[in-house]
Design a protein around this motif. Structure first.
Motif, mmCIF file in Angstrom:
data_model
loop_
_atom_site.group_PDB
_atom_site.id
_atom_site.type_symbol
_atom_site.label_atom_id
_atom_site.label_comp_id
_atom_site.label_asym_id
_atom_site.label_seq_id
_atom_site.Cartn_x
_atom_site.Cartn_y
_atom_site.Cartn_z
ATOM 1 N N ASP A 91 10.514 -22.246 -25.323
ATOM 2 C CA ASP A 91 9.845 -23.563 -26.019
ATOM 3 C C ASP A 91 9.511 -24.353 -24.969
ATOM 4 O O ASP A 91 9.744 -24.177 -23.562
ATOM 5 N N TYR A 92 8.918 -25.497 -25.348
ATOM 6 C CA TYR A 92 8.463 -26.484 -24.352
ATOM 7 C C TYR A 92 9.672 -26.990 -23.337
ATOM 8 O O TYR A 92 9.455 -27.101 -22.184
ATOM 9 N N THR A 93 10.783 -27.166 -23.765
ATOM 10 C CA THR A 93 12.060 -27.554 -23.182
ATOM 11 C C THR A 93 12.419 -26.875 -22.129
ATOM 12 O O THR A 93 12.574 -27.126 -20.831
ATOM 13 N N GLU A 94 12.496 -25.228 -22.544
ATOM 14 C CA GLU A 94 12.719 -24.372 -21.465
ATOM 15 C C GLU A 94 11.788 -24.459 -20.468
ATOM 16 O O GLU A 94 12.267 -24.118 -19.349
ATOM 17 N N VAL A 95 10.364 -24.406 -20.489
ATOM 18 C CA VAL A 95 9.188 -24.199 -19.669
ATOM 19 C C VAL A 95 9.417 -25.468 -18.665
ATOM 20 O O VAL A 95 9.471 -25.460 -17.360
ATOM 21 N N ARG A 96 9.931 -26.706 -19.289
ATOM 22 C CA ARG A 96 9.974 -27.893 -18.212
ATOM 23 C C ARG A 96 11.161 -27.604 -17.417
ATOM 24 O O ARG A 96 11.176 -27.789 -16.255
ATOM 25 N N ARG A 97 12.179 -27.378 -18.109
ATOM 26 C CA ARG A 97 13.264 -26.962 -17.138
ATOM 27 C C ARG A 97 13.127 -26.078 -16.056
ATOM 28 O O ARG A 97 13.517 -26.132 -14.961
ATOM 29 N N ARG A 98 12.536 -24.824 -16.236
ATOM 30 C CA ARG A 98 12.083 -23.612 -15.143
ATOM 31 C C ARG A 98 11.074 -24.549 -14.342
ATOM 32 O O ARG A 98 11.119 -24.205 -13.008
ATOM 33 N N GLU A 99 10.368 -25.121 -14.854
ATOM 34 C CA GLU A 99 9.076 -25.836 -13.681
ATOM 35 C C GLU A 99 9.749 -26.831 -12.741
ATOM 36 O O GLU A 99 9.393 -26.714 -11.491
ATOM 37 N N GLU A 100 10.831 -27.347 -13.333
ATOM 38 C CA GLU A 100 11.601 -28.341 -12.614
ATOM 39 C C GLU A 100 12.331 -27.753 -11.288
ATOM 40 O O GLU A 100 12.341 -28.154 -10.261
ATOM 41 N N ALA A 101 12.756 -26.439 -11.708
ATOM 42 C CA ALA A 101 13.728 -25.726 -10.526
ATOM 43 C C ALA A 101 12.702 -25.126 -9.708
ATOM 44 O O ALA A 101 13.153 -25.014 -8.558
ATOM 45 N N ILE A 102 11.288 -25.041 -10.115
ATOM 46 C CA ILE A 102 10.104 -24.198 -9.291
ATOM 47 C C ILE A 102 10.085 -25.325 -7.938
ATOM 48 O O ILE A 102 10.064 -25.211 -7.022
ATOM 49 N N LEU A 103 9.923 -26.485 -8.593
ATOM 50 C CA LEU A 103 9.420 -27.807 -7.767
ATOM 51 C C LEU A 103 10.613 -28.076 -7.039
ATOM 52 O O LEU A 103 10.246 -28.633 -5.913
ATOM 53 N N ALA A 104 11.546 -27.903 -7.486
ATOM 54 C CA ALA A 104 12.902 -28.016 -6.440
ATOM 55 C C ALA A 104 13.099 -27.153 -5.462
ATOM 56 O O ALA A 104 14.026 -27.405 -4.444
ATOM 57 N N GLY A 105 12.395 -26.062 -5.428
ATOM 58 C CA GLY A 105 12.582 -25.025 -4.362
ATOM 59 C C GLY A 105 13.586 -24.158 -4.748
ATOM 60 O O GLY A 105 14.055 -23.237 -3.826
ATOM 61 N N LYS A 106 14.191 -24.017 -5.809
ATOM 62 C CA LYS A 106 15.233 -23.259 -6.349
ATOM 63 C C LYS A 106 14.800 -21.772 -6.677
ATOM 64 O O LYS A 106 15.724 -20.705 -6.976
ATOM 65 N N ILE A 107 13.743 -21.428 -6.799
ATOM 66 C CA ILE A 107 12.815 -20.232 -7.177
ATOM 67 C C ILE A 107 11.881 -19.611 -6.358
ATOM 68 O O ILE A 107 11.282 -20.414 -5.648
ATOM 69 N N LYS A 108 12.017 -18.149 -6.023
ATOM 70 C CA LYS A 108 11.231 -17.472 -4.981
ATOM 71 C C LYS A 108 10.065 -16.696 -5.424
ATOM 72 O O LYS A 108 9.141 -16.603 -4.982
ATOM 73 N N LEU A 109 10.285 -16.432 -6.881
ATOM 74 C CA LEU A 109 9.408 -15.526 -7.447
ATOM 75 C C LEU A 109 9.161 -16.150 -8.761
ATOM 76 O O LEU A 109 9.851 -16.206 -9.567
ATOM 77 N N VAL A 110 7.823 -16.399 -9.421
ATOM 78 C CA VAL A 110 7.453 -16.828 -10.578
ATOM 79 C C VAL A 110 6.571 -16.097 -11.252
ATOM 80 O O VAL A 110 5.396 -15.708 -10.702
#
Length: 706
Positions: A91-110
């Protein structure tokens, strides 16, 4: 900085790279554009996953199916790697949460689908990403989908050409398991690669065994007997939706857990069925072609084609879903020549005459594969432009070689005709000249005046065609790869014409000798422990709601069963054990191994010599009548051997001999009546139960009670 080998062990638990992986990863670290054509099971995913962990920024991975990306992300996360996916299940909320983690440098593969990647809204997110944590590279998995010449072309993949224009300085990596030369060129063109490094590996998967069996009139019984003799999970591919449902229903009724899978099921049902198969809740998936690319299950032990596939590429892909873990697996095609007419009907529905022509050529190649007496890999691999000399030791024709006849004189006639036609024609025309055809084409080129005209009237078209193909298979004659299939003489051809080389052609061998493999008693202990470790793995996987292979692959469990480590330090040295998994699961497996080794009843009585010979043949997959024939004994004698082996706690699956519902009734009768004679039990059970079935179940029940 840690070496690549150290990083490989740290993140994935492997001690060494597979062929080609290290070079690809090094080039990825140097920001090269890459095209990787690597067969299923060769380790494609590692080629982009490891550099993603070692490079600055986040890697964007394009994946065509939701189930595929979710499985890969789940496996990475269970290795302690920060990976995520963005798709329509969120859902939209979960997508936003994951995008924030990506922008924060916490994710290496999307991981994401091509539609999302090229959408205008997500392109804005990517632009923001490049100015913050940066994008290390784009990896396009299943890259053959980008080409209209690929077997699974997808229009949405075509839009990925935008990447090079919008992000000109970010490297691209395209990966696929199957791509003809034409598809490879199209991928490079569509993605606008800059001086790409191309890594093309052999399409030969040596761990797969290929076999073609004539499809019998009682097809279900043939299929049922096959599955009962095979171990592990399997896929049965069918042409029609109704067939999948009928077969799955009948298998389930006969005690083999199976589910149907086809395009008319709802997305939710298909997803549930697929998860049941991946998580080993069901053993067999009976499917149409709708089931395939999204399967990330490495331990499929067999794939059976109930019907003829439409082309070699599809068959390579579908059969290739077996043995992705590198362990032995079987690929069996049940062949009925009448399948050609069904496929021809669908080809005629195509609007494009050119598409029809290509489809007919592809179908002809599949039939050639099914009917050949030579190594099946020769035909399969030639489709991808790869020469293979045969003797693969991994197909029915090579393991049961045909007898060979001297056909040197006939070969000289054929090759002489090719030479006199100036090496400008295919097999069909050469045969017409040899047989003295009066066709317009023969007269047009003046080939009725050649010395070879009519010298082959004593043989049929089919016999000459088989000879011509045999010469090509053996490399004694070349054939162009284009649609014209022009025959060209080579060095061997001229040696045959100059009588310096003999030609021998395979014919059906009715005297097949079976090889008896040596039996090792130690293997029993390993197998018993392996089964225990699998049960533990399944229990842990169910608790975490993940697929069992995500915890440890079969190859890792096999090493555990063989090495039998006594502590975490010893376990850590085994291939497939990362530090993360050691800490998370290690103590469970050490505890299980220790318990197994300390059991009082571990000692297993060894079989006698005659029992051992029967056991060897059983382990090769023979039925009881086949074992009796091989050994020259009565079936009742072999039944006695099998019963004794069961009581000796040997690794024998009674479900291969007695249906589970029958076994249940026999067990209930034994429990009610006690340890009675076979005759007494038979009188109680009635005519639907044979003495052999009762004897086997009685032995099994006795072992279980002890």
């Amino acid at each position: 900085m840690a070496s690549l080998q150290q990083s490989l062990k740290q993140y994935f638990g492997h001690d060494r790279f597979r062929d080609g992986q290290e070079e690809i990863i090094n080039q990825a670290l140097l920001d090269r554009d890459l095209l990787v054509i690597m067969p299923t099971g060769g380790g494609k995913s590692l080629c982009f996953q490891l550099p993603a962990l070692l490079k600055k920024g986040v890697a964007i991975v394009v994946s065509p199916l939701i189930s595929l990306m979710q499985d890969q992300v789940m496996a990475l996360q269970d290795n302690g790697i920060n990976a995520t996916f963005l798709n329509s299940t969120l859902d939209y909320t979960e997508v936003r949460r994951r995008e924030e983690a990506i922008l924060a440098g916490k994710i290496k593969l999307v991981y994401l689908a091509p539609e999302r990647l090229v959408s205008e809204k997500f392109q804005q997110f990517l632009q923001l990403l490049t100015s913050t944590v940066t994008i290390s590279f784009f990896a396009i998995d299943e890259a053959h989908c980008i080409s209209e010449w690929g077997h699974d072309f997808r229009q949405e993949y075509r839009q990925l050409r935008q990447l090079r224009f919008r992000f000109p300085n970010i490297p691209l990596m395209a990966l696929t398991a199957t791509a003809t030369t034409r598809v490879q060129k199209d991928i490079i063109t569509q993605l606008n690669f800059k001086n790409p490094a191309i890594h093309r590996f052999s399409f030969n998967r040596s761990n797969l065994y290929y076999e073609v069996q004539p499809r019998q009139k009682r097809t279900y019984q043939q299929l049922f007997n096959l599955i009962r003799r095979l171990d592990g999970s399997g896929i049965v591919y069918c042409f029609a939706r109704k067939t999948t449902e009928d077969l799955a229903s009948r298998l389930t009724q006969d005690g083999i857990s199976a589910l149907p899978y086809h395009g008319r099921l709802s997305d939710e049902v298909r997803s549930n069925y697929q998860n049941s198969f991946i998580r080993d809740d069901v053993r067999i998936m009976v499917a149409t072609l709708a089931f395939g690319m999204g399967i990330n299950k490495p331990d499929v032990r067999f794939v059976i084609h109930h019907d003829l596939p439409r082309n070699i590429e599809s068959y390579y892909q579908e059969s290739g879903r077996a043995g992705r873990d590198g362990d032995p697996a079987k690929c069996i095609l049940l062949y009925n020549p009448n399948d050609e007419y069904k496929i021809n009907y669908f080809i005629k529905q195509k609007e494009s005459i050119q598409e029809q022509k290509i489809s007919y050529q592809q179908l002809k190649k599949v039939i050639e594969y099914a009917e050949t007496n030579y190594c099946r890999r020769i035909i399969q691999l030639s489709y991808f432009g790869e020469r293979f000399r045969g003797d693969c030791d991994g197909c029915d024709n090579c393991l049961n070689p045909k007898e060979f006849e001297d056909c040197t004189i006939e070969a000289q006639k054929f090759l002489s005709c090719v030479a006199r036609c100036n090496e400008k024609f295919g097999i069909k025309h050469i045969i017409e000249v040899l047989r003295g055809s009066t066709s317009d084409k023969v007269y047009k080129y003046g080939h009725h005046l050649l010395s070879t005209y009519g010298i082959g009237k004593d043989k049929t078209v089919e016999e000459w065609e088989y000879l011509g193909k045999s010469l090509v298979y053996q490399g004694l004659l070349n054939q162009t790869e284009d649609s014209y299939k022009i025959l060209k003489l080579n060095k061997d051809s001229w040696e045959i014409l100059r009588q310096k080389k003999q030609v021998k052609i395979a014919v059906e061998n009715t005297n097949k000798n079976r090889v008896i493999h040596e039996y090792h008693p130690k293997a029993l202990e390993v197998e018993l422990l392996m089964q225990r470790l699998k049960k533990l793995r399944k229990k842990l996987a169910d608790q975490e709601n993940i697929a069992p292979y995500v915890i440890f692959g079969d190859s890792t469990l096999k090493i555990m069963a063989q090495m039998q480590p006594k502590n975490l330090k010893s376990l850590a040295k085994l291939s497939g054990i990362t530090e993360y998994k050691l800490n998370k699961y290690g103590h469970y497996f050490i505890e299980e191994i220790t318990y197994f080794l300390n059991e009082e009843n571990l000692t297993v009585a060894l079989p006698t010599t005659t029992q051992m010979k029967t056991l060897q043949l059983y382990q090769q997959g023979l039925t009881i009548p086949e074992i009796a024939k091989e050994r020259g004994f009565a079936v009742s004698t072999i039944i006695t051997h099998i019963s004794e082996l069961i009581e000796l706690n040997q690794s024998i699956d009674i479900d291969k001999f007695v249906l589970s519902k029958k076994k249940e009734v026999i067990v209930n009768t034994i429990e009610q009546m006690g340890d009675q004679s076979l005759k007494t039990l038979k009188e109680k059970l009635g005519d639907n139960y044979s003495y052999d079935e009762i004897k086997l179940v009685k032995a099994w029940y006795k072992r279980m009670k002890n």
